[in-house]
Write a protein that holds these residues in place. Structure first.
Motif, PDB file in Angstrom:
ATOM      1  N   GLY A  72      57.965  81.606  29.690  1.00 44.51           N
ATOM      2  CA  GLY A  72      59.400  81.643  29.972  1.00 44.51           C
ATOM      3  C   GLY A  72      59.997  83.038  29.924  1.00 44.51           C
ATOM      4  O   GLY A  72      61.157  83.238  30.263  1.00 44.51           O
ATOM      5  N   LEU A 125      59.809  87.136  30.955  1.00 42.44           N
ATOM      6  CA  LEU A 125      59.226  88.059  31.939  1.00 42.44           C
ATOM      7  C   LEU A 125      59.261  89.514  31.477  1.00 42.44           C
ATOM      8  O   LEU A 125      58.861  90.409  32.212  1.00 42.44           O
ATOM      9  N   HIS A 126      59.782  89.765  30.294  1.00 40.25           N
ATOM     10  CA  HIS A 126      59.897  91.143  29.817  1.00 40.25           C
ATOM     11  C   HIS A 126      58.508  91.668  29.437  1.00 40.25           C
ATOM     12  O   HIS A 126      57.815  91.051  28.627  1.00 40.25           O
ATOM     13  N   ASP A 127      58.141  92.824  29.998  1.00 37.54           N
ATOM     14  CA  ASP A 127      56.792  93.314  29.674  1.00 37.54           C
ATOM     15  C   ASP A 127      56.718  94.786  29.289  1.00 37.54           C
ATOM     16  O   ASP A 127      55.642  95.304  29.014  1.00 37.54           O
ATOM     17  N   SER A 182      54.376  88.848  22.512  1.00 47.72           N
ATOM     18  CA  SER A 182      55.668  89.507  22.654  1.00 47.72           C
ATOM     19  C   SER A 182      56.707  88.524  23.200  1.00 47.72           C
ATOM     20  O   SER A 182      56.378  87.678  24.033  1.00 47.72           O
ATOM     21  N   THR A 218      65.895  85.210  22.733  1.00 43.25           N
ATOM     22  CA  THR A 218      66.030  84.254  21.631  1.00 43.25           C
ATOM     23  C   THR A 218      65.571  82.861  22.096  1.00 43.25           C
ATOM     24  O   THR A 218      65.149  82.043  21.286  1.00 43.25           O
TER      25      THR A 218
HETATM   26 CO1  B1M Z   1      66.457  91.270  29.994  1.00 44.03          CO
HETATM   27  N1  B1M Z   1      67.394  90.783  28.350  1.00 44.03           N
HETATM   28  N2  B1M Z   1      66.865  89.539  30.773  1.00 44.03           N
HETATM   29  N3  B1M Z   1      65.624  91.970  31.589  1.00 44.03           N
HETATM   30  N4  B1M Z   1      66.487  92.974  29.153  1.00 44.03           N
HETATM   31  C1  B1M Z   1      67.336  91.725  27.234  1.00 44.03           C
HETATM   32  C2  B1M Z   1      66.138  91.425  26.340  1.00 44.03           C
HETATM   33  C3  B1M Z   1      68.737  91.470  26.520  1.00 44.03           C
HETATM   34  C4  B1M Z   1      68.733  91.788  25.013  1.00 44.03           C
HETATM   35  C5  B1M Z   1      69.850  92.238  27.259  1.00 44.03           C
HETATM   36  C6  B1M Z   1      71.208  92.085  26.613  1.00 44.03           C
HETATM   37  O1  B1M Z   1      71.842  91.063  26.771  1.00 44.03           O
HETATM   38  N5  B1M Z   1      71.634  93.088  25.878  1.00 44.03           N
HETATM   39  C7  B1M Z   1      68.956  89.936  26.834  1.00 44.03           C
HETATM   40  C8  B1M Z   1      68.379  88.953  25.807  1.00 44.03           C
HETATM   41  C9  B1M Z   1      69.434  88.283  24.970  1.00 44.03           C
HETATM   42  C10 B1M Z   1      68.799  87.406  23.955  1.00 44.03           C
HETATM   43  O2  B1M Z   1      68.025  86.543  24.235  1.00 44.03           O
HETATM   44  N6  B1M Z   1      69.177  87.663  22.717  1.00 44.03           N
HETATM   45  C11 B1M Z   1      68.282  89.814  28.185  1.00 44.03           C
HETATM   46  C12 B1M Z   1      68.555  88.774  29.117  1.00 44.03           C
HETATM   47  C13 B1M Z   1      69.681  87.847  28.763  1.00 44.03           C
HETATM   48  C14 B1M Z   1      67.821  88.630  30.327  1.00 44.03           C
HETATM   49  C15 B1M Z   1      67.990  87.534  31.397  1.00 44.03           C
HETATM   50  C16 B1M Z   1      68.190  86.111  30.839  1.00 44.03           C
HETATM   51  C17 B1M Z   1      69.160  87.994  32.299  1.00 44.03           C
HETATM   52  C18 B1M Z   1      69.562  87.009  33.374  1.00 44.03           C
HETATM   53  O3  B1M Z   1      68.794  86.682  34.240  1.00 44.03           O
HETATM   54  N7  B1M Z   1      70.797  86.588  33.265  1.00 44.03           N
HETATM   55  C19 B1M Z   1      66.667  87.656  32.194  1.00 44.03           C
HETATM   56  C20 B1M Z   1      65.531  86.775  31.610  1.00 44.03           C
HETATM   57  C21 B1M Z   1      64.299  86.788  32.495  1.00 44.03           C
HETATM   58  C22 B1M Z   1      63.121  86.147  31.777  1.00 44.03           C
HETATM   59  O4  B1M Z   1      62.431  86.808  31.029  1.00 44.03           O
HETATM   60  N8  B1M Z   1      62.908  84.856  32.001  1.00 44.03           N
HETATM   61  C23 B1M Z   1      66.345  89.107  31.967  1.00 44.03           C
HETATM   62  C24 B1M Z   1      65.656  89.882  32.887  1.00 44.03           C
HETATM   63  C25 B1M Z   1      65.371  91.227  32.717  1.00 44.03           C
HETATM   64  C26 B1M Z   1      64.722  92.088  33.812  1.00 44.03           C
HETATM   65  C27 B1M Z   1      63.644  91.364  34.614  1.00 44.03           C
HETATM   66  C28 B1M Z   1      65.834  92.532  34.753  1.00 44.03           C
HETATM   67  C29 B1M Z   1      64.233  93.334  32.984  1.00 44.03           C
HETATM   68  C30 B1M Z   1      62.774  93.226  32.468  1.00 44.03           C
HETATM   69  C31 B1M Z   1      61.796  93.969  33.332  1.00 44.03           C
HETATM   70  C32 B1M Z   1      60.446  94.075  32.671  1.00 44.03           C
HETATM   71  O5  B1M Z   1      60.261  93.940  31.475  1.00 44.03           O
HETATM   72  N9  B1M Z   1      59.466  94.310  33.506  1.00 44.03           N
HETATM   73  C33 B1M Z   1      65.127  93.240  31.740  1.00 44.03           C
HETATM   74  C34 B1M Z   1      65.350  94.326  30.843  1.00 44.03           C
HETATM   75  C35 B1M Z   1      64.825  95.665  31.285  1.00 44.03           C
HETATM   76  C36 B1M Z   1      66.032  94.162  29.601  1.00 44.03           C
HETATM   77  C37 B1M Z   1      66.432  95.251  28.556  1.00 44.03           C
HETATM   78  C38 B1M Z   1      67.611  96.031  29.152  1.00 44.03           C
HETATM   79  C39 B1M Z   1      65.374  96.238  28.141  1.00 44.03           C
HETATM   80  C40 B1M Z   1      64.085  95.621  27.585  1.00 44.03           C
HETATM   81  C41 B1M Z   1      63.077  96.724  27.415  1.00 44.03           C
HETATM   82  O6  B1M Z   1      62.191  96.874  28.236  1.00 44.03           O
HETATM   83  N10 B1M Z   1      63.283  97.567  26.374  1.00 44.03           N
HETATM   84  C42 B1M Z   1      66.841  94.345  27.311  1.00 44.03           C
HETATM   85  C43 B1M Z   1      67.909  94.964  26.440  1.00 44.03           C
HETATM   86  C44 B1M Z   1      67.321  95.734  25.264  1.00 44.03           C
HETATM   87  O7  B1M Z   1      66.238  95.441  24.804  1.00 44.03           O
HETATM   88  N11 B1M Z   1      68.049  96.686  24.783  1.00 44.03           N
HETATM   89  C45 B1M Z   1      67.027  93.006  27.914  1.00 44.03           C
HETATM   90  C46 B1M Z   1      62.431  98.740  26.123  1.00 44.03           C
HETATM   91  C47 B1M Z   1      61.175  98.302  25.342  1.00 44.03           C
HETATM   92  C48 B1M Z   1      60.333  99.537  25.040  1.00 44.03           C
HETATM   93  O8  B1M Z   1      61.608  97.727  24.132  1.00 44.03           O
HETATM   94  O9  B1M Z   1      60.872  95.413  24.852  1.00 44.03           O
HETATM   95  O10 B1M Z   1      62.201  95.749  22.694  1.00 44.03           O
HETATM   96  P1  B1M Z   1      61.195  96.248  23.671  1.00 44.03           P
HETATM   97  O11 B1M Z   1      59.833  96.474  22.916  1.00 44.03           O
HETATM   98  C49 B1M Z   1      59.761  97.176  21.699  1.00 44.03           C
HETATM   99  C50 B1M Z   1      59.835  96.272  20.454  1.00 44.03           C
HETATM  100  O12 B1M Z   1      60.606  95.089  20.685  1.00 44.03           O
HETATM  101  C51 B1M Z   1      58.424  96.044  20.094  1.00 44.03           C
HETATM  102  O13 B1M Z   1      57.781  97.262  20.456  1.00 44.03           O
HETATM  103  C52 B1M Z   1      58.367  97.750  21.654  1.00 44.03           C
HETATM  104  C53 B1M Z   1      58.327  99.257  21.677  1.00 44.03           C
HETATM  105  O14 B1M Z   1      58.508  99.888  20.471  1.00 44.03           O
HETATM  106  N12 B1M Z   1      57.638  94.961  20.679  1.00 44.03           N
HETATM  107  C54 B1M Z   1      56.504  94.578  20.048  1.00 44.03           C
HETATM  108  C55 B1M Z   1      57.757  94.240  21.821  1.00 44.03           C
HETATM  109  N13 B1M Z   1      56.746  93.398  21.949  1.00 44.03           N
HETATM  110  C56 B1M Z   1      55.941  93.584  20.856  1.00 44.03           C
HETATM  111  C57 B1M Z   1      54.739  92.972  20.481  1.00 44.03           C
HETATM  112  C58 B1M Z   1      54.152  93.400  19.273  1.00 44.03           C
HETATM  113  C59 B1M Z   1      54.730  94.374  18.475  1.00 44.03           C
HETATM  114  C60 B1M Z   1      55.890  94.995  18.849  1.00 44.03           C
HETATM  115  O15 B1M Z   1      53.007  92.903  18.817  1.00 44.03           O
HETATM  116  C61 B1M Z   1      52.215  92.146  19.676  1.00 44.03           C
END
Ligand code: B1M
Length: 213
Positions: free
Chosen positions: A99, A101-103, A147, A151
């Motif tokens: 479910g 797609l974030h990678d 990962s 929520t």
């Molecule tokens: Co989305 N998105 N997104 N998104 N997106 C978030 C996560 C969100 C917080 C944005 C917001 O509202 N501020 C929000 C989630 C809200 C929630 O659930 N609480 C959100 C939403 C709502 C959505 C959609 C539902 C939007 C919509 O369609 N209305 C949708 C869902 C799609 C789906 O997955 N089914 C969606 C879609 C997308 C895009 C496709 C447009 C794109 C993803 C592209 C991709 O990944 N290829 C996207 C993006 C880019 C984001 C934000 C802006 C950035 C995420 C990211 O890449 N961060 C994000 C906002 C945010 O996080 N500030 C957001 C950079 C990355 C390096 O950090 O992924 O946190 P992160 O990883 C960190 C740690 O978390 C940890 O280490 C990493 C690096 O230090 N970590 C691990 C992660 N996995 C780990 C595994 C481990 C250990 C550590 O061990 C195995």
């Protein structure tokens, strides 16, 4: 702040892969460490993108182009980040749960683990529990990394752990979970072995979970 880091941040926010490439070239030429470029350039930009999305200033398409620009930056930094990699310390299966797609974060964790000397089998995104269990049975990894960024999908991690338990394989693999909405407490509640707050923490946890000494 260094000018090239500013260029990288603005380029990610604007979704300009070309400028990300230019900024990273300039930052490396100026002698900045790849880790600093990653944290103060690419990751910092992505959290600004997240804030803008939250405040309704940008929408999914802008978030997507920013993510693509970030991926270009990561692929440029990847060889530098894994340069120190030595022979495989163990095998890790990685994936983003069903479910979701974030990678970008998962890919970063994969790079850090590769840099720490692990062989990575990346199952990609939107991976169902049965697929994780099948891969654990097939590859017999030392570690499984899950990962989740939403929520609404973090609960699917519990299903993955249960699927692995149901196959009788839980004892053979350590499980690390991570992603922005997770907490240490949540990780414990679903029966994971560890919670990685970020990619470098995931690499140090991997080292301690797989060390035999
Ligand atoms: Co989305 N998105 N997104 N998104 N997106 C978030 C996560 C969100 C917080 C944005 C917001 O509202 N501020 C929000 C989630 C809200 C929630 O659930 N609480 C959100 C939403 C709502 C959505 C959609 C539902 C939007 C919509 O369609 N209305 C949708 C869902 C799609 C789906 O997955 N089914 C969606 C879609 C997308 C895009 C496709 C447009 C794109 C993803 C592209 C991709 O990944 N290829 C996207 C993006 C880019 C984001 C934000 C802006 C950035 C995420 C990211 O890449 N961060 C994000 C906002 C945010 O996080 N500030 C957001 C950079 C990355 C390096 O950090 O992924 O946190 P992160 O990883 C960190 C740690 O978390 C940890 O280490 C990493 C690096 O230090 N970590 C691990 C992660 N996995 C780990 C595994 C481990 C250990 C550590 O061990 C195995």
């Amino acid at each position: 702040m260094n000018e090239s880091l500013m260029t990288i941040r603005n380029a990610v926010i604007d979704g300009s892969s070309k400028d990300v490439e230019g900024g990273i070239g300039a930052a490396l030429a100026a002698g900045l460490a790849p880790q600093e470029i990653l944290e103060s350039g690419l990751i910092a930009a992505m959290s600004m993108v997240g804030e803008q999305f939250e405040q309704g200033e940008i929408y999914v398409p802008e978030m997507l182009v920013a993510a693509r620009a970030m991926q270009v930056g990561l692929s440029l930094l990847k060889p530098r980040l894994i340069e120190e990699g030595v022979k495989a310390k163990g095998k890790v299966i990685l994936g983003t749960v069903q479910g979701d797609l974030h990678d970008i974060g998962k890919n970063l964790v994969g790079m850090m683990l590769q840099g720490a000397g692990y062989e990575i089998i990346d199952l990609g995104t939107d991976v169902p529990p049965a697929r994780f269990a099948e891969a654990v049975r097939e590859h017999r990894p030392d570690l499984l990394g899950l990962s989740a960024l939403l929520t609404t999908t973090m609960g699917n991690m519990r299903d993955v752990i249960e699927a692995i338990e149901d196959c009788g394989l839980r004892g053979s693999v350590k499980i690390i979970v991570g992603g922005a909405p997770l907490t240490e407490e949540f990780a414990r509640s679903i029966g994971a072995d560890a919670y990685g707050a970020d990619a470098s923490r995931a690499a140090s946890l991997a080292r301690s979970l797989t060390s035999t000494g």
